[in-house]
Design an enzyme around this catalytic site. Structure first.
Site, PDB file in Angstrom:
ATOM      1  N   CYS A  43       1.283  -4.450   8.371  1.00  0.00           N
ATOM      2  CA  CYS A  43       1.106  -3.041   8.050  1.00  0.00           C
ATOM      3  C   CYS A  43      -0.172  -2.530   8.704  1.00  0.00           C
ATOM      4  O   CYS A  43      -1.233  -3.149   8.569  1.00  0.00           O
ATOM      5  CB  CYS A  43       1.030  -2.872   6.532  1.00  0.00           C
ATOM      6  SG  CYS A  43       0.664  -1.189   5.989  1.00  0.00           S
ATOM      7  N   CYS A  77       0.798  -1.237   0.000  1.00  0.00           N
ATOM      8  CA  CYS A  77       0.000   0.000   0.000  1.00  0.00           C
ATOM      9  C   CYS A  77       0.826   1.280   0.000  1.00  0.00           C
ATOM     10  O   CYS A  77       0.276   2.362  -0.164  1.00  0.00           O
ATOM     11  CB  CYS A  77      -0.959   0.009   1.190  1.00  0.00           C
ATOM     12  SG  CYS A  77      -0.156   0.250   2.794  1.00  0.00           S
ATOM     13  N   CYS A  82      12.088  -8.480  12.133  1.00  0.00           N
ATOM     14  CA  CYS A  82      12.647  -9.347  11.103  1.00  0.00           C
ATOM     15  C   CYS A  82      11.642  -9.386   9.949  1.00  0.00           C
ATOM     16  O   CYS A  82      10.618 -10.062  10.034  1.00  0.00           O
ATOM     17  CB  CYS A  82      12.876 -10.728  11.722  1.00  0.00           C
ATOM     18  SG  CYS A  82      13.790 -11.855  10.697  1.00  0.00           S
TER      19      CYS A  82
END
Length: 127
Positions: free
Chosen positions: A93, A48, A116
């Site tokens: 996200c 995005c 990570c």
């Protein structure tokens, strides 16, 4: 097909990016070109375009994946991941909810965290 955003615009995600971001997949350790990225800039969500990490928080963890000791405030969210017979903290996200990787409590100061991340889930934009 889902769109991927980069500095030059948005386009379709690759099958590998789709697998990571939407199906909680992972890339092979050591396979990301972002492991060797040292330039100043920002790391964005490949799904995005949300800014996730600053380059000055990136470090070499030896894990085989791009690692950061801190995220931009509010850019990522975490959930408990108990897949694969272990309990880990999944990072996604905050904007599109795409899977990015995992965070572990074994990173350097000042946070002690190791984000990570799958390199294919990130879009690096140099300063």
């Amino acid at each position: 097909m889902t769109q991927s955003c980069s500095p030059t615009g948005c386009g379709p995600l690759t099958p590998e990016q789709e697998h990571i971001l939407k199906e909680h997949g992972t890339e092979y350790p050591g396979s990301s070109p972002l492991n060797h990225e040292k330039r100043p800039g920002q790391y964005h969500c490949a799904g995005c375009g949300q800014t996730l990490f600053e380059s000055d928080t990136k470090y070499e963890s030896g894990s085989g994946w791009p690692s950061f000791y801190d995220a931009i405030p509010g850019a990522v969210e975490t959930t408990q991941d108990s897949r694969h017979g272990m309990v880990r903290t999944e990072v996604h996200c905050a904007s599109c909810k795409g899977h990015l990787g995992h965070v572990f409590p074994d990173g350097p100061l000042p946070t002690g965290l190791r984000y990570c991340m799958n390199g294919l889930a990130l879009d690096f934009r140099p300063s």
